[in-house]
Design a protein around this motif. Structure first.
Motif, PDB file in Angstrom:
ATOM      1  N   THR A   1       1.164  -1.171  -0.175  1.00 48.36           N
ATOM      2  CA  THR A   1       0.307   0.205   0.238  1.00 48.36           C
ATOM      3  C   THR A   1       0.581   1.454  -0.148  1.00 48.36           C
ATOM      4  O   THR A   1       0.374   1.975  -0.783  1.00 48.36           O
ATOM      5  CB  THR A   1      -1.010   0.264   0.694  1.00 48.36           C
ATOM      6  OG1 THR A   1      -1.257  -1.435   1.165  1.00 48.36           O
ATOM      7  CG2 THR A   1      -1.480   0.888   1.391  1.00 48.36           C
TER       8      THR A   1
ATOM      9  N   ASN B   1       1.218   4.251  -2.931  1.00 47.66           N
ATOM     10  CA  ASN B   1       0.670   5.249  -2.439  1.00 47.66           C
ATOM     11  C   ASN B   1       0.814   6.838  -2.428  1.00 47.66           C
ATOM     12  O   ASN B   1       0.341   7.795  -2.279  1.00 47.66           O
ATOM     13  CB  ASN B   1      -0.766   4.861  -1.524  1.00 47.66           C
ATOM     14  CG  ASN B   1      -2.234   4.400  -1.887  1.00 47.66           C
ATOM     15  OD1 ASN B   1      -1.801   4.110  -2.725  1.00 47.66           O
ATOM     16  ND2 ASN B   1      -2.548   3.451  -0.661  1.00 47.66           N
TER      17      ASN B   1
ATOM     18  N   LYS C   1      -5.012   1.698   4.365  1.00 48.67           N
ATOM     19  CA  LYS C   1      -4.913   3.204   3.547  1.00 48.67           C
ATOM     20  C   LYS C   1      -4.593   4.520   4.251  1.00 48.67           C
ATOM     21  O   LYS C   1      -3.898   5.012   4.157  1.00 48.67           O
ATOM     22  CB  LYS C   1      -6.430   2.946   2.400  1.00 48.67           C
ATOM     23  CG  LYS C   1      -6.366   4.155   1.504  1.00 48.67           C
ATOM     24  CD  LYS C   1      -5.638   4.779   0.399  1.00 48.67           C
ATOM     25  CE  LYS C   1      -5.962   5.973  -0.157  1.00 48.67           C
ATOM     26  NZ  LYS C   1      -6.744   7.254   0.691  1.00 48.67           N
TER      27      LYS C   1
ATOM     28  N   ASP D   1      -2.221   7.466   4.162  1.00 52.13           N
ATOM     29  CA  ASP D   1      -2.337   8.705   3.986  1.00 52.13           C
ATOM     30  C   ASP D   1      -2.010   9.164   5.782  1.00 52.13           C
ATOM     31  O   ASP D   1      -1.269  10.443   5.513  1.00 52.13           O
ATOM     32  CB  ASP D   1      -3.991   8.688   4.691  1.00 52.13           C
ATOM     33  CG  ASP D   1      -4.400   8.194   2.854  1.00 52.13           C
ATOM     34  OD1 ASP D   1      -3.751   7.969   2.218  1.00 52.13           O
ATOM     35  OD2 ASP D   1      -5.671   8.063   2.920  1.00 52.13           O
TER      36      ASP D   1
END
Length: 280
Positions: free
Chosen positions: A16, A20, A188, A192
């Motif tokens: 991830t 990301n 996620k 973030d």
């Protein structure tokens, strides 16, 4: 451009992060090019790539397997982290080490914040990850220990994947533990948060990166099926009714006190993060 090395880049969280994280030169490290159990290999890789930051995700996270393969758990989680911490300090890189709610034994009747003293937890996985935290603090002063819990992500394996697999229409009901409470958290949401934290090198020490809100595994399962519109009956049970090789803490809730104090980032509610994950 700042260079970010990610150990365990093929794991659930690692993948991830590689997908990301934006605005950095990412260096995915795997057991093939950086076996964390081999100190010389880790040092060689870090000296070669010269990352500014190392996000240390590599770990043995199969909690029950750690009970039967204790040597491997200590070798990977504790001694592997010593190697990573020493090598990061050698090249002057900041180390962000991923840890776990399991470092607490779960006896408190409130969420644990970052200033609560861990006691090593109640199983081998917990003990080895607590040793890893101590290694980071001892060998790499420029560090941030980021604790996560009840993690799920696109690549699995996770509780979400297990529930969806079991809801195949062949079972009239599923029994799910209702006396363990924590913060279901998506990779996620963690990614973030780390995206923002990487812009604030002044943040050091320990931080909790779990989603807001709390749930039992039973609550978690029901919400998965509700969002996916799956007609699966779920029945609550106790931990004693569902024994596992490794004990689990009854209270895995983590308070995000440091995030609130810093004002850097706010974690989403677990239901919102789960909905985003399942309906993506």
């Amino acid at each position: 451009m700042k260079k970010i090395a990610i150990t365990g880049s093929m794991g659930m969280l690692g993948q991830t992060l590689v997908k990301n994280l934006k605005g950095f030169e990412l260096i995915p490290l795997t057991i093939e090019n950086c076996d964390i159990t081999q100190g010389c290999e880790v040092e060689k890789a870090f000296v070669q790539f010269r990352p500014d930051v190392v996000i240390h995700c590599a770990a043995m996270t199969a909690v029950d397997l750690c009970e039967s393969k204790q040597f491997d758990a200590w070798k990977i989680n504790a001694f592997g982290t010593i190697n990573v911490a020493r090598a990061a300090n050698l090249i002057g890189a900041k180390l962000i080490s991923i840890s776990t709610d399991y470092v607490f034994d779960g006896a408190l009747d409130r969420p644990y914040h970052e200033y609560d003293q861990p006691n090593g937890g109640i199983n081998i996985y917990a003990n080895s990850k607590w040793a890893a935290e101590q290694a980071v603090r001892s060998h790499c002063p420029n560090h941030l220990i980021a604790r996560v819990s009840w993690l799920y992500g696109s690549h699995g394996p996770s509780f979400v994947h297990t529930m969806l697999r079991l809801a195949d229409g062949t079972r009239t009901c599923l029994k799910v533990v209702n006396d363990q409470v924590g913060n279901p958290t998506s990779t996620k949401a963690v990614s973030d948060a780390l995206q923002q934290i990487l812009m604030h090198p002044e943040l050091v020490g320990t931080v909790h990166l779990t989603c807001e809100g709390e749930a039992s595994w039973y609550d978690f399962a029901r919400k998965i099926f509700e969002i996916k519109k799956i007609n699966q009956k779920v029945v609550p049970c106790t931990s004693d009714e569902y024994p596992t090789p490794a004990k689990r803490p009854k209270n895995s809730r983590l308070d995000k006190l440091v995030l609130r104090e810093s004002g850097i980032h706010q974690m989403p509610h677990w239901e919102d993060a789960l909905r985003e994950f399942l309906l993506r």
